[in-house]
Design an enzyme around this catalytic site. Structure first.
Site, PDB file in Angstrom:
ATOM      1  N   THR A 157      29.335  47.030  42.334  1.00 46.60           N
ATOM      2  CA  THR A 157      28.082  46.141  43.357  1.00 46.60           C
ATOM      3  C   THR A 157      28.883  45.352  44.057  1.00 46.60           C
ATOM      4  O   THR A 157      29.919  44.974  44.202  1.00 46.60           O
ATOM      5  CB  THR A 157      27.619  44.941  42.094  1.00 46.60           C
ATOM      6  OG1 THR A 157      26.943  45.473  40.865  1.00 46.60           O
ATOM      7  CG2 THR A 157      27.030  43.869  42.645  1.00 46.60           C
ATOM      8  N   GLU A 367      27.647  42.632  32.856  1.00 54.14           N
ATOM      9  CA  GLU A 367      28.611  41.538  32.101  1.00 54.14           C
ATOM     10  C   GLU A 367      28.431  41.566  30.582  1.00 54.14           C
ATOM     11  O   GLU A 367      28.676  40.445  30.157  1.00 54.14           O
ATOM     12  CB  GLU A 367      28.098  40.063  32.598  1.00 54.14           C
ATOM     13  CG  GLU A 367      28.159  40.010  34.330  1.00 54.14           C
ATOM     14  CD  GLU A 367      29.277  40.524  35.109  1.00 54.14           C
ATOM     15  OE1 GLU A 367      30.287  40.771  34.481  1.00 54.14           O
ATOM     16  OE2 GLU A 367      28.990  40.768  36.173  1.00 54.14           O
TER      17      GLU A 367
END
Ligand SMILES: Cc1cc2nc3c(=O)[nH]c(=O)nc-3n(C[C@H](O)[C@H](O)[C@H](O)COP(=O)(O)OP(=O)(O)OC[C@H]3O[C@@H](n4cnc5c(N)ncnc54)[C@H](O)[C@@H]3O)c2cc1C
Length: 390
Positions: A157, A367
Protein backbone atom coordinates in the site's frame (compact mmCIF):
# COMPACT_ATOMS: atom_id res chain seq x y z
CA UNK A 1 -20.27 12.10 25.97
CA UNK A 2 -17.62 9.44 26.52
CA UNK A 3 -15.88 11.49 29.22
CA UNK A 4 -13.51 13.26 26.83
CA UNK A 5 -11.16 15.89 28.29
CA UNK A 6 -10.81 19.43 26.92
CA UNK A 7 -7.56 18.38 25.19
CA UNK A 8 -9.29 15.33 23.65
CA UNK A 9 -12.14 17.47 22.36
CA UNK A 10 -9.67 19.94 20.90
CA UNK A 11 -7.92 17.24 18.82
CA UNK A 12 -11.29 15.83 17.82
CA UNK A 13 -12.62 19.19 16.62
CA UNK A 14 -9.46 20.05 14.66
CA UNK A 15 -9.59 16.68 12.91
CA UNK A 16 -13.32 17.06 12.29
CA UNK A 17 -12.83 20.48 10.73
CA UNK A 18 -10.17 18.98 8.45
CA UNK A 19 -12.38 16.02 7.45
CA UNK A 20 -15.34 18.34 6.79
CA UNK A 21 -13.19 20.40 4.42
CA UNK A 22 -12.38 17.29 2.31
CA UNK A 23 -15.85 15.76 2.06
CA UNK A 24 -17.05 18.20 -0.67
CA UNK A 25 -14.23 16.94 -2.96
CA UNK A 26 -15.24 13.27 -2.83
CA UNK A 27 -17.72 13.04 -5.69
CA UNK A 28 -15.50 14.89 -8.14
CA UNK A 29 -12.54 12.65 -7.24
CA UNK A 30 -14.70 9.52 -7.51
CA UNK A 31 -16.01 10.48 -10.92
CA UNK A 32 -12.45 11.27 -12.04
CA UNK A 33 -11.48 7.67 -11.27
CA UNK A 34 -9.81 8.62 -8.00
CA UNK A 35 -7.41 11.14 -9.52
CA UNK A 36 -6.57 14.27 -7.55
CA UNK A 37 -5.69 17.63 -9.05
CA UNK A 38 -1.94 18.21 -9.02
CA UNK A 39 -0.62 19.56 -5.72
CA UNK A 40 -3.85 18.92 -3.83
CA UNK A 41 -2.53 16.12 -1.65
CA UNK A 42 0.54 18.17 -0.71
CA UNK A 43 -1.63 21.13 0.32
CA UNK A 44 -3.90 18.85 2.37
CA UNK A 45 -0.88 17.35 4.10
CA UNK A 46 0.43 20.84 4.88
CA UNK A 47 -2.88 21.76 6.47
CA UNK A 48 -2.97 18.56 8.54
CA UNK A 49 0.50 19.44 9.84
CA UNK A 50 -0.58 23.00 10.66
CA UNK A 51 -3.63 21.69 12.49
CA UNK A 52 -1.39 19.51 14.68
CA UNK A 53 -3.12 16.26 13.74
CA UNK A 54 -0.24 14.82 11.67
CA UNK A 55 2.02 12.10 13.16
CA UNK A 56 -0.04 12.33 16.35
CA UNK A 57 1.24 8.87 17.30
CA UNK A 58 4.94 9.81 17.39
CA UNK A 59 6.47 11.02 20.66
CA UNK A 60 6.96 14.79 20.96
CA UNK A 61 10.72 14.39 21.43
CA UNK A 62 10.95 13.21 17.82
CA UNK A 63 8.69 15.94 16.47
CA UNK A 64 5.40 14.04 16.67
CA UNK A 65 2.16 15.03 18.36
CA UNK A 66 2.74 12.90 21.47
CA UNK A 67 -0.97 12.14 21.62
CA UNK A 68 -2.54 9.56 23.88
CA UNK A 69 -3.99 6.45 22.22
CA UNK A 70 -7.47 7.86 22.82
CA UNK A 71 -6.55 11.11 21.06
CA UNK A 72 -5.08 9.14 18.15
CA UNK A 73 -8.36 7.24 17.91
CA UNK A 74 -10.34 10.49 17.94
CA UNK A 75 -8.23 11.87 15.08
CA UNK A 76 -8.36 8.70 12.96
CA UNK A 77 -12.11 8.45 13.56
CA UNK A 78 -12.48 11.72 11.66
CA UNK A 79 -10.17 10.43 8.90
CA UNK A 80 -12.62 7.53 8.52
CA UNK A 81 -15.50 9.92 7.74
CA UNK A 82 -13.94 10.72 4.36
CA UNK A 83 -14.02 8.44 1.29
CA UNK A 84 -11.51 7.99 -1.56
CA UNK A 85 -8.53 8.11 0.84
CA UNK A 86 -8.64 11.91 0.72
CA UNK A 87 -7.82 12.03 4.43
CA UNK A 88 -4.98 9.50 4.35
CA UNK A 89 -2.67 12.51 4.44
CA UNK A 90 -3.22 12.48 8.22
CA UNK A 91 -0.32 10.06 8.55
CA UNK A 92 0.51 7.71 11.39
CA UNK A 93 4.23 6.96 10.90
CA UNK A 94 5.66 3.84 12.57
CA UNK A 95 5.31 4.67 16.25
CA UNK A 96 7.02 1.41 17.25
CA UNK A 97 10.23 2.45 15.47
CA UNK A 98 11.76 5.07 17.83
CA UNK A 99 12.05 2.55 20.68
CA UNK A 100 14.25 0.22 18.59
CA UNK A 101 15.83 2.57 16.04
CA UNK A 102 19.48 3.56 16.05
CA UNK A 103 20.31 7.27 16.38
CA UNK A 104 21.08 7.30 12.66
CA UNK A 105 17.68 5.75 11.83
CA UNK A 106 15.95 8.29 14.07
CA UNK A 107 17.60 11.15 12.19
CA UNK A 108 17.04 9.69 8.71
CA UNK A 109 13.56 8.17 9.11
CA UNK A 110 11.70 9.05 12.32
CA UNK A 111 12.22 12.82 12.47
CA UNK A 112 11.61 13.38 8.72
CA UNK A 113 8.45 11.22 8.97
CA UNK A 114 7.16 13.42 11.80
CA UNK A 115 7.77 16.51 9.64
CA UNK A 116 5.90 14.97 6.69
CA UNK A 117 9.07 14.74 4.61
CA UNK A 118 9.29 10.93 4.38
CA UNK A 119 6.57 8.31 3.93
CA UNK A 120 6.85 4.58 4.48
CA UNK A 121 5.24 1.48 3.03
CA UNK A 122 5.13 -2.06 4.40
CA UNK A 123 6.37 -5.00 2.33
CA UNK A 124 5.36 -8.01 4.41
CA UNK A 125 2.64 -9.98 2.55
CA UNK A 126 3.57 -12.38 -0.25
CA UNK A 127 1.68 -14.48 -2.75
CA UNK A 128 1.79 -17.47 -0.39
CA UNK A 129 1.84 -15.62 2.94
CA UNK A 130 -0.82 -13.22 4.20
CA UNK A 131 -2.59 -14.35 7.37
CA UNK A 132 0.33 -16.64 8.09
CA UNK A 133 3.25 -14.21 8.15
CA UNK A 134 5.60 -17.02 9.14
CA UNK A 135 5.07 -18.56 5.69
CA UNK A 136 7.04 -15.79 3.96
CA UNK A 137 9.84 -16.98 1.68
CA UNK A 138 11.58 -13.60 1.22
CA UNK A 139 15.18 -13.81 2.38
CA UNK A 140 17.86 -11.64 3.94
CA UNK A 141 21.39 -12.99 3.60
CA UNK A 142 24.39 -11.45 5.34
CA UNK A 143 27.23 -10.68 2.90
CA UNK A 144 30.16 -9.02 4.68
CA UNK A 145 28.89 -5.76 6.15
CA UNK A 146 25.71 -5.82 4.04
CA UNK A 147 22.51 -7.82 3.57
CA UNK A 148 21.14 -9.08 0.26
CA UNK A 149 17.34 -8.94 0.21
CA UNK A 150 15.22 -11.07 -2.12
CA UNK A 151 11.48 -11.60 -2.36
CA UNK A 152 8.26 -10.61 -4.08
CA UNK A 153 5.80 -8.65 -1.95
CA UNK A 154 2.08 -8.22 -2.58
CA UNK A 155 -0.39 -5.40 -1.86
CA UNK A 156 2.32 -2.88 -0.92
CA UNK A 157 0.00 0.00 0.00
CA UNK A 158 1.11 3.50 -1.02
CA UNK A 159 4.37 2.19 -2.51
CA UNK A 160 3.99 4.87 -5.18
CA UNK A 161 4.01 7.63 -2.52
CA UNK A 162 6.66 6.09 -0.27
CA UNK A 163 10.34 6.87 -0.11
CA UNK A 164 11.23 3.94 2.10
CA UNK A 165 9.88 0.45 2.68
CA UNK A 166 9.90 -1.90 5.63
CA UNK A 167 11.03 -5.17 4.08
CA UNK A 168 10.26 -8.31 6.06
CA UNK A 169 12.34 -11.39 5.31
CA UNK A 170 13.76 -14.58 6.79
CA UNK A 171 17.45 -14.71 7.61
CA UNK A 172 19.71 -17.02 5.64
CA UNK A 173 22.70 -18.51 7.43
CA UNK A 174 24.19 -17.44 10.73
CA UNK A 175 22.97 -17.85 14.28
CA UNK A 176 19.43 -16.65 13.49
CA UNK A 177 18.88 -18.57 10.24
CA UNK A 178 15.17 -18.98 9.48
CA UNK A 179 14.14 -16.20 11.88
CA UNK A 180 12.49 -12.96 10.81
CA UNK A 181 14.15 -9.60 10.30
CA UNK A 182 12.94 -6.15 9.26
CA UNK A 183 14.95 -3.78 7.05
CA UNK A 184 14.63 -0.17 5.98
CA UNK A 185 14.97 0.05 2.20
CA UNK A 186 15.22 3.48 0.62
CA UNK A 187 13.10 3.98 -2.48
CA UNK A 188 14.05 3.88 -5.23
CA UNK A 189 16.91 1.40 -4.74
CA UNK A 190 18.67 -0.78 -7.33
CA UNK A 191 16.86 -4.14 -7.53
CA UNK A 192 13.48 -2.88 -6.28
CA UNK A 193 10.91 -2.89 -9.06
CA UNK A 194 7.17 -2.96 -9.57
CA UNK A 195 5.98 -6.26 -11.07
CA UNK A 196 2.47 -4.99 -11.72
CA UNK A 197 -0.17 -2.64 -10.32
CA UNK A 198 -3.46 -4.51 -9.88
CA UNK A 199 -6.79 -2.68 -9.82
CA UNK A 200 -8.68 -2.85 -6.49
CA UNK A 201 -12.26 -2.40 -5.34
CA UNK A 202 -11.90 1.18 -4.12
CA UNK A 203 -11.45 4.17 -6.44
CA UNK A 204 -8.13 5.72 -5.52
CA UNK A 205 -6.73 6.17 -9.05
CA UNK A 206 -2.99 6.67 -9.00
CA UNK A 207 -3.09 8.51 -5.65
CA UNK A 208 -2.47 5.34 -3.62
CA UNK A 209 -1.63 2.04 -5.31
CA UNK A 210 -0.97 -1.45 -3.92
CA UNK A 211 1.56 -2.90 -6.37
CA UNK A 212 3.30 -6.25 -6.36
CA UNK A 213 6.95 -5.35 -5.78
CA UNK A 214 10.01 -7.49 -6.45
CA UNK A 215 13.19 -7.12 -4.38
CA UNK A 216 16.00 -8.70 -6.41
CA UNK A 217 19.43 -8.83 -4.78
CA UNK A 218 18.80 -5.52 -3.05
CA UNK A 219 21.99 -4.72 -1.17
CA UNK A 220 21.59 -2.72 2.03
CA UNK A 221 24.22 -1.97 4.70
CA UNK A 222 23.76 -3.68 8.08
CA UNK A 223 22.80 -0.27 9.49
CA UNK A 224 19.43 -0.70 7.68
CA UNK A 225 18.49 -3.66 9.90
CA UNK A 226 15.78 -2.61 12.38
CA UNK A 227 16.52 -3.79 15.92
CA UNK A 228 18.33 -7.11 15.99
CA UNK A 229 18.30 -10.22 13.81
CA UNK A 230 15.28 -12.33 14.79
CA UNK A 231 13.19 -9.33 15.97
CA UNK A 232 11.20 -8.89 12.75
CA UNK A 233 8.08 -10.71 13.84
CA UNK A 234 7.73 -8.73 17.08
CA UNK A 235 7.81 -5.46 15.08
CA UNK A 236 5.14 -6.78 12.73
CA UNK A 237 2.98 -7.63 15.76
CA UNK A 238 3.50 -4.17 17.26
CA UNK A 239 2.50 -2.56 13.99
CA UNK A 240 -0.58 -4.80 13.65
CA UNK A 241 -1.72 -4.03 17.20
CA UNK A 242 -1.53 -0.27 16.61
CA UNK A 243 -3.07 -0.43 13.13
CA UNK A 244 -5.94 -2.64 14.28
CA UNK A 245 -6.99 0.05 16.75
CA UNK A 246 -6.71 2.69 14.02
CA UNK A 247 -8.79 0.55 11.63
CA UNK A 248 -11.45 0.36 14.35
CA UNK A 249 -11.31 4.15 14.76
CA UNK A 250 -11.71 4.82 11.04
CA UNK A 251 -14.64 2.38 10.89
CA UNK A 252 -16.37 4.40 13.64
CA UNK A 253 -16.03 7.56 11.56
CA UNK A 254 -17.38 5.87 8.44
CA UNK A 255 -20.35 4.45 10.36
CA UNK A 256 -21.06 7.81 12.02
CA UNK A 257 -21.24 9.53 8.65
CA UNK A 258 -23.42 6.78 7.16
CA UNK A 259 -25.79 6.87 10.13
CA UNK A 260 -26.07 10.66 9.85
CA UNK A 261 -26.72 10.57 6.10
CA UNK A 262 -29.22 7.70 6.39
CA UNK A 263 -31.18 9.60 9.04
CA UNK A 264 -31.43 12.78 6.97
CA UNK A 265 -32.41 10.84 3.85
CA UNK A 266 -35.00 8.72 5.67
CA UNK A 267 -36.67 11.87 6.99
CA UNK A 268 -36.70 13.63 3.60
CA UNK A 269 -37.51 10.79 1.20
CA UNK A 270 -41.27 10.52 0.80
CA UNK A 271 -42.87 7.30 -0.48
CA UNK A 272 -46.62 6.70 -0.55
CA UNK A 273 -47.09 10.13 0.99
CA UNK A 274 -44.90 9.54 4.03
CA UNK A 275 -41.22 9.78 4.93
CA UNK A 276 -39.56 6.38 4.70
CA UNK A 277 -38.39 6.94 8.31
CA UNK A 278 -41.96 6.11 9.35
CA UNK A 279 -41.71 2.55 7.96
CA UNK A 280 -40.81 -0.06 10.57
CA UNK A 281 -38.44 -1.88 8.22
CA UNK A 282 -36.41 1.31 7.63
CA UNK A 283 -36.53 2.20 11.33
CA UNK A 284 -34.96 -1.17 12.12
CA UNK A 285 -32.02 -0.43 9.80
CA UNK A 286 -31.50 2.99 11.39
CA UNK A 287 -31.85 1.74 14.97
CA UNK A 288 -29.56 -1.27 14.51
CA UNK A 289 -26.91 0.92 12.89
CA UNK A 290 -26.88 3.53 15.66
CA UNK A 291 -26.91 0.89 18.39
CA UNK A 292 -23.97 -0.97 16.85
CA UNK A 293 -22.05 2.28 16.32
CA UNK A 294 -22.46 3.12 20.02
CA UNK A 295 -21.26 -0.34 21.01
CA UNK A 296 -18.24 -0.20 18.68
CA UNK A 297 -17.30 3.30 19.81
CA UNK A 298 -17.53 2.39 23.49
CA UNK A 299 -15.37 -0.69 22.89
CA UNK A 300 -12.77 1.19 20.85
CA UNK A 301 -12.47 4.16 23.23
CA UNK A 302 -12.20 1.82 26.22
CA UNK A 303 -9.47 -0.18 24.46
CA UNK A 304 -7.52 3.04 23.82
CA UNK A 305 -7.98 4.13 27.44
CA UNK A 306 -6.66 0.78 28.65
CA UNK A 307 -3.55 1.22 26.50
CA UNK A 308 -3.08 4.72 27.96
CA UNK A 309 -3.44 3.25 31.46
CA UNK A 310 -0.60 0.81 30.70
CA UNK A 311 -2.56 -2.43 30.33
CA UNK A 312 -0.58 -5.63 29.91
CA UNK A 313 0.53 -6.01 26.27
CA UNK A 314 -1.36 -9.30 25.86
CA UNK A 315 -4.55 -7.59 27.03
CA UNK A 316 -3.86 -4.75 24.57
CA UNK A 317 -3.38 -7.32 21.83
CA UNK A 318 -6.67 -9.11 22.56
CA UNK A 319 -8.67 -5.90 22.99
CA UNK A 320 -7.29 -4.29 19.80
CA UNK A 321 -8.35 -7.44 17.94
CA UNK A 322 -11.83 -7.23 19.48
CA UNK A 323 -12.14 -3.54 18.55
CA UNK A 324 -10.97 -4.20 14.97
CA UNK A 325 -13.20 -7.24 14.55
CA UNK A 326 -16.33 -5.62 15.89
CA UNK A 327 -15.88 -2.16 14.35
CA UNK A 328 -14.99 -3.50 10.88
CA UNK A 329 -17.91 -5.94 10.82
CA UNK A 330 -20.22 -3.23 12.22
CA UNK A 331 -19.21 -0.64 9.62
CA UNK A 332 -19.78 -3.14 6.81
CA UNK A 333 -23.27 -3.93 8.12
CA UNK A 334 -24.03 -0.22 8.41
CA UNK A 335 -22.81 0.43 4.85
CA UNK A 336 -24.97 -2.40 3.54
CA UNK A 337 -28.02 -0.94 5.30
CA UNK A 338 -27.18 2.57 4.08
CA UNK A 339 -27.20 1.40 0.46
CA UNK A 340 -30.61 -0.19 1.13
CA UNK A 341 -32.07 2.92 2.80
CA UNK A 342 -30.92 5.10 -0.12
CA UNK A 343 -32.57 2.69 -2.58
CA UNK A 344 -31.42 3.20 -6.20
CA UNK A 345 -29.37 6.23 -5.14
CA UNK A 346 -27.41 3.95 -2.83
CA UNK A 347 -26.03 2.23 -5.92
CA UNK A 348 -24.76 5.49 -7.46
CA UNK A 349 -21.11 6.38 -7.07
CA UNK A 350 -21.95 9.98 -6.24
CA UNK A 351 -23.47 8.82 -2.94
CA UNK A 352 -21.25 8.14 0.06
CA UNK A 353 -23.21 4.95 0.82
CA UNK A 354 -22.04 3.34 -2.43
CA UNK A 355 -18.43 4.41 -1.92
CA UNK A 356 -18.26 3.26 1.68
CA UNK A 357 -19.93 -0.04 0.72
CA UNK A 358 -16.92 -0.79 -1.49
CA UNK A 359 -14.22 0.91 0.56
CA UNK A 360 -15.09 -0.62 3.91
CA UNK A 361 -14.91 -4.17 2.61
CA UNK A 362 -11.15 -4.26 3.00
CA UNK A 363 -11.36 -3.39 6.70
CA UNK A 364 -12.44 -7.00 7.28
CA UNK A 365 -9.35 -8.21 5.42
CA UNK A 366 -6.23 -6.09 5.94
CA UNK A 367 -4.23 -5.90 9.16
CA UNK A 368 -5.51 -9.43 9.80
CA UNK A 369 -8.84 -10.76 8.56
CA UNK A 370 -11.89 -11.01 10.83
CA UNK A 371 -11.28 -14.75 11.04
CA UNK A 372 -7.71 -14.16 12.19
CA UNK A 373 -8.91 -11.64 14.82
CA UNK A 374 -11.33 -14.28 16.14
CA UNK A 375 -8.50 -16.81 16.29
CA UNK A 376 -6.32 -14.33 18.26
CA UNK A 377 -9.14 -13.49 20.70
CA UNK A 378 -10.04 -17.14 21.27
CA UNK A 379 -6.38 -18.04 21.76
CA UNK A 380 -5.94 -15.31 24.39
CA UNK A 381 -9.17 -16.35 26.16
CA UNK A 382 -8.07 -19.94 26.39
CA UNK A 383 -4.53 -19.09 27.53
CA UNK A 384 -5.27 -16.28 30.00
CA UNK A 385 -8.99 -16.50 30.79
CA UNK A 386 -11.76 -14.28 29.40
CA UNK A 387 -12.03 -12.15 32.55
CA UNK A 388 -8.77 -10.34 31.73
CA UNK A 389 -10.11 -9.04 28.44
CA UNK A 390 -13.71 -7.97 29.03
C1 LIG B 1 -6.07 -3.28 -0.29
C2 LIG B 1 -5.06 -4.08 0.49
C3 LIG B 1 -3.96 -3.44 0.99
C4 LIG B 1 -2.98 -4.17 1.69
N1 LIG B 1 -1.84 -3.52 2.12
C5 LIG B 1 -0.80 -4.25 2.60
C6 LIG B 1 0.47 -3.63 2.87
O1 LIG B 1 0.63 -2.41 2.74
N2 LIG B 1 1.50 -4.42 3.26
C7 LIG B 1 1.36 -5.75 3.43
O2 LIG B 1 2.34 -6.40 3.77
N3 LIG B 1 0.17 -6.37 3.22
C8 LIG B 1 -0.92 -5.66 2.78
N4 LIG B 1 -2.13 -6.27 2.52
C9 LIG B 1 -2.25 -7.69 2.72
C10 LIG B 1 -3.26 -8.09 3.79
O3 LIG B 1 -2.76 -7.85 5.08
C11 LIG B 1 -3.61 -9.56 3.56
O4 LIG B 1 -4.36 -9.61 2.35
C12 LIG B 1 -4.42 -10.19 4.68
O5 LIG B 1 -3.64 -10.31 5.85
C13 LIG B 1 -4.98 -11.56 4.30
O6 LIG B 1 -3.98 -12.36 3.74
P1 LIG B 1 -4.25 -13.14 2.35
O7 LIG B 1 -4.76 -12.13 1.38
O8 LIG B 1 -3.04 -13.87 1.98
O9 LIG B 1 -5.44 -14.13 2.66
P2 LIG B 1 -5.25 -15.63 3.25
O10 LIG B 1 -4.34 -15.60 4.41
O11 LIG B 1 -4.92 -16.53 2.13
O12 LIG B 1 -6.73 -15.91 3.76
C14 LIG B 1 -7.75 -16.41 2.87
C15 LIG B 1 -8.97 -16.75 3.73
O13 LIG B 1 -8.62 -17.75 4.70
C16 LIG B 1 -8.96 -17.29 6.00
N5 LIG B 1 -7.98 -17.75 6.99
C17 LIG B 1 -6.64 -17.68 6.91
N6 LIG B 1 -6.08 -18.13 8.04
C18 LIG B 1 -7.11 -18.49 8.85
C19 LIG B 1 -7.17 -19.05 10.17
N7 LIG B 1 -6.08 -19.29 10.89
N8 LIG B 1 -8.41 -19.29 10.69
C20 LIG B 1 -9.53 -19.03 9.95
N9 LIG B 1 -9.51 -18.52 8.72
C21 LIG B 1 -8.32 -18.25 8.17
C22 LIG B 1 -8.90 -15.77 5.90
O14 LIG B 1 -9.66 -15.15 6.94
C23 LIG B 1 -9.50 -15.55 4.53
O15 LIG B 1 -10.90 -15.60 4.62
C24 LIG B 1 -3.15 -5.55 1.88
C25 LIG B 1 -4.30 -6.18 1.38
C26 LIG B 1 -5.24 -5.47 0.68
C27 LIG B 1 -6.45 -6.17 0.15
Amino acid sequence: MYGLSAADLDFQSRAREFADSLIPLETEVELAGGELAAGLEESHQKRAIELGIYAANLPKEYGGGGCTSLQQVLIQEQVGRVTNALAWVVATPPSWLPAVATQDQIERYVRPAARGERDECYAITEEGAGSDVDAIVATAARVGGDYLLNGVKWHVTSYNCADYAFFHGKLVGGEHAGEHAMFLVDLPSPGVKVVRVPAYMHTLGTAHQHPIVAFENVRVPASQLVGAEGDGMSFAYEWFRFERLMVAARCLGAAERLVAEMTVFAKERVVQGQPIASFGAVQAMLADSLTELFAARSLTYETARNIDAGADVKVQHGQCSMAKLYAAEMANRVADRAVQVFGGRGYMREYAAERFYRELRVERIWEGTSEVQRAIIADQMVKRGPARFA
